[in-house]
Structure formats: structure tokens, C-alpha cells
Design a protein around this motif. Structure first.
Motif, PDB file in Angstrom:
ATOM      1  N   ASN A   1      43.137  38.145  34.877  1.00 47.46           N
ATOM      2  CA  ASN A   1      42.422  36.878  34.820  1.00 47.46           C
ATOM      3  C   ASN A   1      43.022  35.866  35.790  1.00 47.46           C
ATOM      4  OD1 ASN A   1      40.620  37.341  32.300  1.00 47.46           O
ATOM      5  ND2 ASN A   1      42.657  37.972  31.638  1.00 47.46           N
TER       6      ASN A   1
ATOM      7  N   CYS B   1      49.611  42.002  28.274  1.00 50.04           N
ATOM      8  CA  CYS B   1      49.246  40.833  29.076  1.00 50.04           C
ATOM      9  C   CYS B   1      49.755  41.115  30.481  1.00 50.04           C
ATOM     10  CB  CYS B   1      49.874  39.569  28.490  1.00 50.04           C
ATOM     11  SG  CYS B   1      49.528  38.072  29.430  1.00 50.04           S
TER      12      CYS B   1
ATOM     13  N   ASN C   1      47.920  38.769  35.478  1.00 51.76           N
ATOM     14  CA  ASN C   1      47.159  37.530  35.480  1.00 51.76           C
ATOM     15  C   ASN C   1      47.762  36.551  36.487  1.00 51.76           C
ATOM     16  OD1 ASN C   1      45.329  38.010  33.016  1.00 51.76           O
ATOM     17  ND2 ASN C   1      47.370  38.443  32.212  1.00 51.76           N
TER      18      ASN C   1
ATOM     19  N   ASN D   1      52.619  39.415  35.876  1.00 51.43           N
ATOM     20  CA  ASN D   1      51.903  38.146  35.955  1.00 51.43           C
ATOM     21  C   ASN D   1      52.556  37.223  36.986  1.00 51.43           C
ATOM     22  OD1 ASN D   1      50.039  38.455  33.481  1.00 51.43           O
ATOM     23  ND2 ASN D   1      52.067  38.933  32.660  1.00 51.43           N
TER      24      ASN D   1
END
Length: 661
Positions: free
Chosen positions: A284, A310, A313, A346
Motif C-alpha cells: 500500500n 505487514c 508498504n 516497509n
């Protein structure tokens, strides 16, 4: 006749084809497992509603609702290209959706792309905004909505011209105004499988844009390839708490979405907040938000959550990048919030100088960290923090502005609670006594963090490993708000160990700053075991590099080891011999230090460091203690001095020769 409806002949032809396929071996298996394909279409282009952005918005909504009421299992709702101006009917419940979809199975809500727009109308008067729970929601009904897909259309909240309040009075108390995009909140406590794909949400200031707060046995939510443009908050006040994707369910995937805040002064609070048992948040893009992602352990319906990823991103925020929650909700007594969480790959850029909200104690400036509350218990509000198990934080990049360029941005956030770019700060919280099992922090890179690159304080830790991280120009803050004993350490760990902790292969870089800026870093590694049992910090292979042009006037120690029961071992190099290793803890016997660009090594004895070096004569300068040894590199038969032993330390040490004969 509606030409969008399939003809009887086409339907029979499709049925014959399906029957023919079912005769094959693979067709039998497919027919037995596949969900039914939608067969009927409700077309908003055929109901006489205005599609040019005009008309009476309440009447438009009424006509659309009449069409929605016809939806049932195996239907498609088609939204042809055009702008459909809508508004809620006056006097309706503040949490009710403007448009409701009957709860049914195997439903597709489909537009013709971003040009198919459901737009909230301008408020009719300056003090009379439209208040609504969602643009689209599920109607009340006995059936659980399942296999519902929203795809290829736009929702325009028009928030600049319909300024909904943050809260309103309802039944004698303040309640939030949601103005969601799509939600199950109002009438649907349980749902099956919901997918939102290729949705565009424009000008939203929603409390929650996509909101699916399901019961414990709710199914899955997938949010893929969606776009939020000109997203904002309504007031910036503390109660104006956003999370643009928020779901409580068994499985949540949030993949390849883009979240764009309108500007920093109106940056929304949070882009993604998860309350799911299994979670994937991947690929994302988030920019101009206050907080990027909240990954929540222990779903709101209670119980430990499992399997969270996660990854990859790209985040630019003014307050925090990725926050990990591990809390206990309701009456559940679990002591483990989550198991098996990976935060990896990330890229987080922190812009704290852009934060315009109220300074809040202990909040802000964490690249990746655990959010822990200061209270809990009676009424459990806020819910108390609890432990977690199996956390991997790997390969992330966190970047801050340089404090000598953006002067003293630490003043923008209170550091009463300690902080770090990688932050597990449990001081003075209910998490201080929780147990954290199997945590590895590896391969991360932190640039220009004015305070600690890694900060861990409080809690009981088993299987903690910190390895192969890189910290570039961290802990340098010159702010008057900093706490030098905590914030000016590049890496600080003060915890109760339940097993040995490994700190290995990390690299610390310090470069010179402009002359007008005073770099206040005073230490690189500070470790302390606060518990009653004896456990060990194994510190090895770490590299401290100080640019030759940097004068470490504030650096009082490379490594500080504290704690009455702290055992330790050290093997590594330090840049300069003039900076000590401070030891207030037992143990360390046999540890070795090498001083870069010199002939000096040191070995830990029971009570002190014994230095060893070599040269053609004993040193004349200070810094040596009794027992230090200097080996002669020019030994000859005529000069059989093997080495010199220091017998008196001080500014002018006294050495005695050790001869071979």
C-alpha cells in the motif's frame, strides 16, 4: 424492456453449456465447489434517476433505493457512468446509510470505472450539513450477507461542501458521526465474505471509510487496488479519530491500495487499522496521513489473533508509521494479544515537523513501534496492554528529517515517555509486566532519528534478538525537550530478561553535522537487565563508525551495561580508546575489545579490562591500569625484553620489563 437483462434464449444457452461442462471430469469438480454466477442485473441507468450530477439529491436517493430493494441472491447492481447526486432523507437515524443493500448472497455492485460516481450533495444550509452513517450499507435482515463484491465505481463524499460534525448528541450522550463510504455498522453485526476492489473514494473525511465491525464469527474482508484522493480530517481534534480501512473479522487482506491525504494541515489520523484474526497488509501507498498502519493484536471480539503480515508498504506520515497494538478487550482474560506477526520491507518516512495536532504525552515519532496504554483495569478503558509471541521486524527502512535542517522538531512531540524509531516503550504502562516471547529485530535501517534508533523499555522478554541493523546519525538531538539519559543513546534496552539476549552485527554511523549544530549523542549501546534472575546480554560483532571529522565531545561511553543480575559478554571493536565501556554489572570475563587503527586490544578480567598492545617501547601516555601488557615488537638477542607490564596507572604510567633472561 431492459436490454441489460439476459434473454431467455441466452440463459438457456448458458445453462446448456454449463451442463455440457459438468459431463467432464474437471467440470464435475468445478460444479461441485464453485459459487453460483450472478444471473440477474439491476441497472441504475434504467430507473429514471438523474446521472448528470443534478436533480433533488433526496429524490435521487429514493429512486436508487427502490432499485436496490429489488436485489436478491445472484444479482448484479450496475451503476452506469454518470454522477448520481444523493443525500439522506431528513430525520433519519444518524448512523443509517444513505443507500441500503438487502443482505443477500453472491452479489456484485459494479460501476463502469471511476466515472460511475455516487456523490453526496452540498449541505443545504451553513449550519445544516447532511449527517449519515455511510453512503452504502447493508439493510437489516435475517440473512447474513456473503460473497458481496463492490467494484469499479467512485464515492465522492464532497466533504468540503458538506461539513459533517465530529460528534452529535444522541440519547443524552455524544456519539461519533461516521460518514463512511461502505459499512456494515448500522444493521449487520455479522457478515460472510466481502470484497472491495478498484473503488475510488474522493474527498472523504470519514470516521471510518470502509467499516466492517463484525462479530466473532464474521468471515473475511478483502480491500484491493482502491484509491483514496484528497482524504482529510474534519477538525484535527483528538476525538476526530479516523481509520480509513477498519475491519473486525476472521481474515483481512489490504493489498495495493493508495491513500492520499489532501495536505498536512488536514491529514487524516490513520489509513489502515486491523482487528482481524489473520491479516495481510501489503504493497500500500500512504502519504500525508498522521499514522500509517495500526496492526492490532487481540481482535475486538476477544481472543488471540494469529498470522499477521505487514510488508512492502510505502508510508509518509507526520506522527507514526506502523503501530502494533496488543490489548485485551472486553471480559476476555487472554494474556497473549497476537502470535506470528511479521513487519518487513516497509519504507517509512516520518515528517514530525508537519504534525499540526495537539502535543500528546508519549505519542508520536515512532517509525515502527508497539502502542501501549498507561492505564486499564477498572472498566478496562482504555483496554490494558498485554504480551505477544513470535514477532519479526525485518528489513524495514525508517527515515527522519535532519534536525539541523528542520530545527528542533522534537519540540513538536512530548518525550515524557521514551521513544525510538523502532520503539517498544512500556515504561509506566500496563505492558510493563507483560511477557514478550521470541522477538527478532533484524536488518532494519534508520536514518537521522534525533532520538534512539531502537528503544526497548519495560516488559519481560524471552528470546530477544537484535541483529544486523544499521543506525545512521541517530540519537543526536539537541532539543531542550530531550531526556539525555534516554534519548541520546543510539540503542537502549532496559528490560527483565527471561533468557539471554543477543545483540550482534549492528552498525552505528556518526557523521559530522554543520558547525552551528551540536550533536548530543552520548552513547551507542546501553543495556540493562532489571529482573531477579541472572541472564546475559551477548554483544558481539557490532560496528561503531565515527567520521574522523566528528568530535565526540558528548560521547561518554560506547557500551553501558547495568543491572545487578546482568550477565554479559562482549566481542567487538570501538573507534577510539578514549571512550570507555561502562560496566555496572557482574560478568563479562573473557570479553574482548579491539580499538580501531591501533595496536590495542583489551580482555575482561574479573574486575577490570586488561589492555594488551605492542610496540618498540612502553607507552608514555595515560589511559593504562596496573596489569596492562605491552609486547615488544623489536626483541633481539641483545635486547631480550619480551614485554612491559604496567604497575602504576595514571597520567604517567609506570612500566616494568619482562625479560627472557
Amino acid at each position: 424492456m431492459n436490454q441489460s437483462l439476459p434473454s431467455r434464449r441466452a440463459a438457456l444457452t448458458g445453462l446448456a453449456a454449463l451442463s455440457a461442462t459438468a459431463l467432464t471430469g474437471s467440470g464435475v469438480a468445478a460444479a461441485a465447489t464453485a459459487d453460483p454466477v450472478p444471473a440477474r442485473v439491476v441497472d441504475l441507468g434504467a430507473i429514471g434517476v438523474d446521472r448528470t450530477g443534478g436533480g433533488d439529491p433526496v429524490e435521487n436517493a429514493r429512486l436508487i433505493q427502490l432499485a436496490l430493494n429489488k436485489l436478491a441472491d445472484n444479482h448484479v447492481l450496475h451503476i452506469p457512468a454518470g454522477t448520481y447526486l444523493i443525500a439522506p432523507k431528513p430525520g433519519v437515524w444518524h448512523a443509517a446509510p444513505i443507500l441500503t443493500i438487502p443482505p443477500c448472497r453472491n452479489l456484485i455492485v459494479r460501476g463502469d470505472g471511476p466515472a460511475s460516481v455516487l456523490k453526496v450533495a452540498d449541505q443545504p444550509a451553513p449550519d445544516k450539513p447532511y449527517v449519515y452513517g455511510a453512503v452504502l450499507g447493508f439493510a437489516e435482515g435475517a440473512m447474513v450477507p456473503d460473497l458481496v463484491c463492490f467494484t469499479n465505481f467512485t464515492i465522492d463524499h464532497n466533504c468540503e461542501k458538506n461539513k459533517a460534525p465530529v460528534e452529535i448528541e444522541s440519547n443524552g450522550k455524544k456519539v461519533p458521526v461516521l460518514v463512511s463510504s461502505i459499512s456494515s455498522y448500522a444493521y449487520t453485526p455479522k457478515f460472510g465474505r466481502i470484497t472491495v476492489r478498484h473503488l475510488t473514494v474522493h474527498r472523504a473525511d470519514s470516521r471510518v471509510s470502509l467499516y466492517f465491525p463484525g462479530q466473532a464469527d464474521s468471515g473475511s474482508v478483502a480491500v484491493h487496488d482502491c484509491l483514496w484522493t484528497e482524504a482529510s480530517n474534519r477538525t484535527g481534534a483528538a476525538e476526530d479519530d479516523h481509520s480509513f480501512v477498519n475491519a473486525t473479522c476472521t481474515s483481512l487482506t489490504v493489498l495495493h491500495n493508495r491513500f492520499h491525504g489532501v495536505h498536512w494541515e488536514r491529514a487524516p489520523r490513520t489509513a489502515i487499522e486491523t482487528h482481524a484474526t489473520n491479516t495481510v497488509v501489503q504493497g500500500n501507498l500512504i502519504e500525508k496521513f498522521q499514522i500509517g498502519i495500526n496492526i492490532t493484536g487481540n481482535a475486538r471480539h476477544g481472543g488471540t489473533t494469529y498470522r499477521h503480515l505487514c510488508q512492502d508498504n510505502l508510508i509518509e506520515t507526520s506522527r507514526d508509521g506502523i503501530l502494533i497494538w496488543s490489548h485485551r478487550y472486553g471480559t476476555h482474560t487472554t494474556t497473549v494479544g497476537f502470535e506470528d506477526m511479521t513487519i518487513s520491507g516497509n519504507h517509512v518516512t516520518l515528517r514530525p515537523e508537519k504534525y499540526t495536532g495537539t502535543v500528546a504525552s508519549g505519542k508520536g515519532m515512532r517509525g515502527i513501534g508497539v502502542f501501549a496504554v498507561k492505564k486499564g483495569g477498572a472498566g478496562e478503558n482504555p483496554p490494558p496492554s498485554i504480551g505477544f509471541r513470535n514477532l519479526l521486524v525485518a528489513g524495514n527502512t525508517i527515515r527522519y528529517p535532519q534536525e539541523y535542517v528542520v530545527l528542533d522538531y522534537v519540540y513538536l512531540t512530548e518525550l515524557e515517555r521514551r521513544a525510538g524509531a523502532l520503539s517498544f516503550a512500556f515504561h509506566n504502562t500496563t505492558a510493563a509486566d507483560a511477557v514478550y516471547d521470541n522477538v527478532r529485530i533484524t536488518g532494519n535501517t534508520v536514518y537521522d532519528c534525533a532520538f534512539s534508533g531502537l528503544y526497548i523499555e519495560g516488559g519481560r522478554w524471552r528470546g530477544l534478538q537484535v541483529d544486523n541493523n544499521t543506525f545512521v546519525d541517530c540519537a543526536h538531538s539537541n532539543s531542550g525537550r530531550r531526556q539525555a539519559a534516554y534519548n541520546n543513546k543510539a540503542l537502549r534496552i532496559s528490560v527483565q530478561l527471561l533468557s539471554d539476549c543477543v545483540i550482534a552485527g549492528n552498525t552505528f554511523h556518526t557523521n559530522p553535522a554543520p558547525q552551528h549544530f551540536r550533536n548530543r549523542i552520548n552513547g551507542y549501546l546501553q543495556v540493562e537487565h532489571t529482573g531477579p534472575d541472572r541472564h546475559r546480554f551477548v554483544v558481539s560483532g557490532n560496528v561503531i563508525t565515527i567520521d574522523p571529522a566528528f568530535t565526540p565531545s558528548e560521547v561518554t561511553e560506547y557500551l553501558h551495561i547495568a543491572g545487578a543480575n546482568t550477565q554479559w559478554s562482549f566481542d567487538g571493536a570501538v573507534p577510539r580508546a578514549s571512550v570507555p565501556i561502562t560496566n555496572n554489572a557482574p560478568g563479562g570475563t573473557g570479553s574482548r575489545i579491539r580499538v580501531d587503527q591501533s595496536e590495542i586490544t583489551a580482555t575482561r578480567t574479573a574486575n577490570s579490562w586488561q589492555q594488551q598492545g605492542s610496540g618498540t617501547a612502553a607507552p608514555t601516555g595515560g589511559g593504562f591500569l596496573p596489569g596492562d601488557v605491552w609486547v615488544n615488537t623489536a626483541i633481539t638477542a641483545a635486547n631480550p625484553v619480551h614485554s612491559w607490564v604496567c604497575v602504576t596507572g595514571g597520567a604517567v604510567p609506570v612500566w616494568r620489563e619482562l625479560r627472557l633472561s
